[in-house]
Design an enzyme around this catalytic site. Structure first.
Site: not given
Ligand code: CTP
Length: 411
Positions: A206, A284, A322, A336, A340
């Site tokens: 990403n 690959k 975040f 979230k 969480k």
């Molecule tokens: N995060 C994490 N582990 C994952 C995905 C995300 O610990 N597998 C953490 C990120 O570091 C961030 C928070 O969760 O602090 C929210 O991440 P985000 O990508 O915005 O949310 P997701 O829970 O992954 O949900 P979505 O992608 O559906 O928005």
């Protein structure tokens, strides 16, 4: 904002004191320049006057300067006295209580903290007399910014060159900043993207650059925290953290975080962790049909696991996440935070071109126990500082709750 007396003595590094004055002003401080007679041979008082927009003090017995016994008046109003450059001569005077000009008199009269940036020839710096004077001053609580090594104006190579203005300003900042509640606290910060390999040469990643997480880690280091930085792939120089762990995948980051989180006081998940990862093909993947379907499996939710682990335990770190969103920022981020079970969620609109991924600025909304608070567009370093101010508040509330032995369940 502090009032700082900047003592300038007669060394070749005196010109750098102009930059020190500017740096202090940029941080919002008010600067009064105090020049010794010999300093004026290196830099004109007018230069400091133009920069500080204050009268420059160059002579203790100047007419008009003593109407309110100026050295005493200044001594009791300044928050910090800096001497940069500090020559062997002035160091000797300060160490031995000689007060024969404004600067040395100011030093003996003030109770403000004192910061010296010595600069002199290498042999002078190593001389027993100078070392003894430095030891005397250090024992008295005077702080120092070590001189740098390199080519000296006298043509020698060695230690003695005045420290860089940025270093002197940073040292002043540390002295002026009230002791941070994060000092000595164990803070884990994750940063950057994760890369999920689907064969030996390709991966799904990403756009996270890691800049926000690195800025948070650097700010936590500045506040005296014991920082562990767990970083996905980035090209950034890590700050002076106690431990830096480089990982690649969400699974590796999960292991690295979970094995350390139990010992932490604060965990800040700034990493953009992949939510799904493919199965890695051993060789690959060859081009064949017109379409290629990858099957992705959910990765462990690191922050979610930490939140759930804390729910079932009497203790646990302050948790900060975040939320990178492109729409419905506030609602999704708040969701979230609840899902969480974390203390703070930093909501990040990654659709903006001046905030979010791979830029030096950011604008976020902090969602915490008391509602949401927008932090306007500014450098990621400033956003990091504002975030850690909020973390300190949560830490204070958290500490008092754990002291009472009550449960840490938070929504
Ligand atoms: N995060 C994490 N582990 C994952 C995905 C995300 O610990 N597998 C953490 C990120 O570091 C961030 C928070 O969760 O602090 C929210 O991440 P985000 O990508 O915005 O949310 P997701 O829970 O992954 O949900 P979505 O992608 O559906 O928005």
């Amino acid at each position: 904002m502090a009032l700082i007396a900047l003592g300038v003595t007669g060394g070749i590094g005196a010109y750098k004191a102009v930059e020190v004055a500017r740096g202090l002003q940029k941080r919002g401080h008010d600067v009064v320049a105090v020049m010794t007679h010999s300093a004026t041979k290196f830099v004109g008082a007018v230069t400091f006057e133009a920069i500080t927009r204050r009268r420059v003090i160059t002579d203790q017995f100047e007419t008009g300067a003593n109407s309110d016994i100026e050295h005493i008046a200044l001594a009791s109003t300044i928050d910090l006295l800096i001497v940069a450059p500090a020559t062997a001569n002035v160091i000797g005077k300060l160490a031995n209580g000689i007060a024969d000009d404004f600067l040395s008199t100011l030093y003996t009269a003030t109770r403000a903290p004192v910061l010296l940036a010595p600069a002199m020839n290498t042999n002078m710096f190593a001389h027993e007399a100078v070392r003894k004077n430095l030891d005397t001053l250090a024992a008295r609580g005077v702080r120092f910014v070590e001189p740098g090594e390199g080519y000296l104006a006298c043509g020698w190579i060695g230690k003695g060159r005045l420290a860089e203005p940025d270093e002197i300003v940073a040292a002043a900042d540390v002295i002026l900043r009230p002791a941070s509640p994060l000092r000595g606290q164990k803070v884990l910060v994750t940063a950057g993207p994760t890369y999920e390999d689907f064969d030996p040469v390709r991966f799904i990643g990403n756009r996270s650059s890691g800049k926000m997480g690195y800025a948070v880690a650097a700010e936590a280091v500045r506040r005296g925290a014991n920082v562990t930085l767990i970083s996905g792939p980035t090209s950034l120089e890590p700050p002076a953290a106690r431990e830096v762990v480089q990982v690649r995948t969400a699974a590796e980051m999960h292991r690295a975080v979970m094995s350390r989180a139990g010992q932490m006081d604060v965990v800040i998940m700034a990493a953009a962790v992949a939510d799904y990862a493919p199965q890695r093909a051993p060789q690959k993947v060859q081009k064949g049909a017109d379409t290629l379907t990858l099957v992705l499996h959910k990765t462990p939710d690191i922050l979610g696991d930490l939140g759930h682990r804390r729910l079932s335990s009497a203790k646990g770190p302050v948790l900060v996440g975040f939320a990178a969103e492109t729409e419905n920022l506030l609602a999704r981020a708040a969701e979230k935070r609840a899902k969480k079970h974390v203390d703070l969620i930093i909501a990040n609109d990654v659709a903006r071109s001046d905030a979010g991924f791979d830029v030096d600025t950011n604008a976020v909304i902090v969602i915490g126990p008391d509602g949401s608070e927008p932090l306007p567009l500014q450098s990621k370093a400033r956003i990091a500082s504002d975030i850690l101010d909020r973390v300190e508040r949560v830490l204070a509330a958290h500490g008092s709750r754990t002291d009472q032995g009550t449960s840490q369940v938070r929504g």
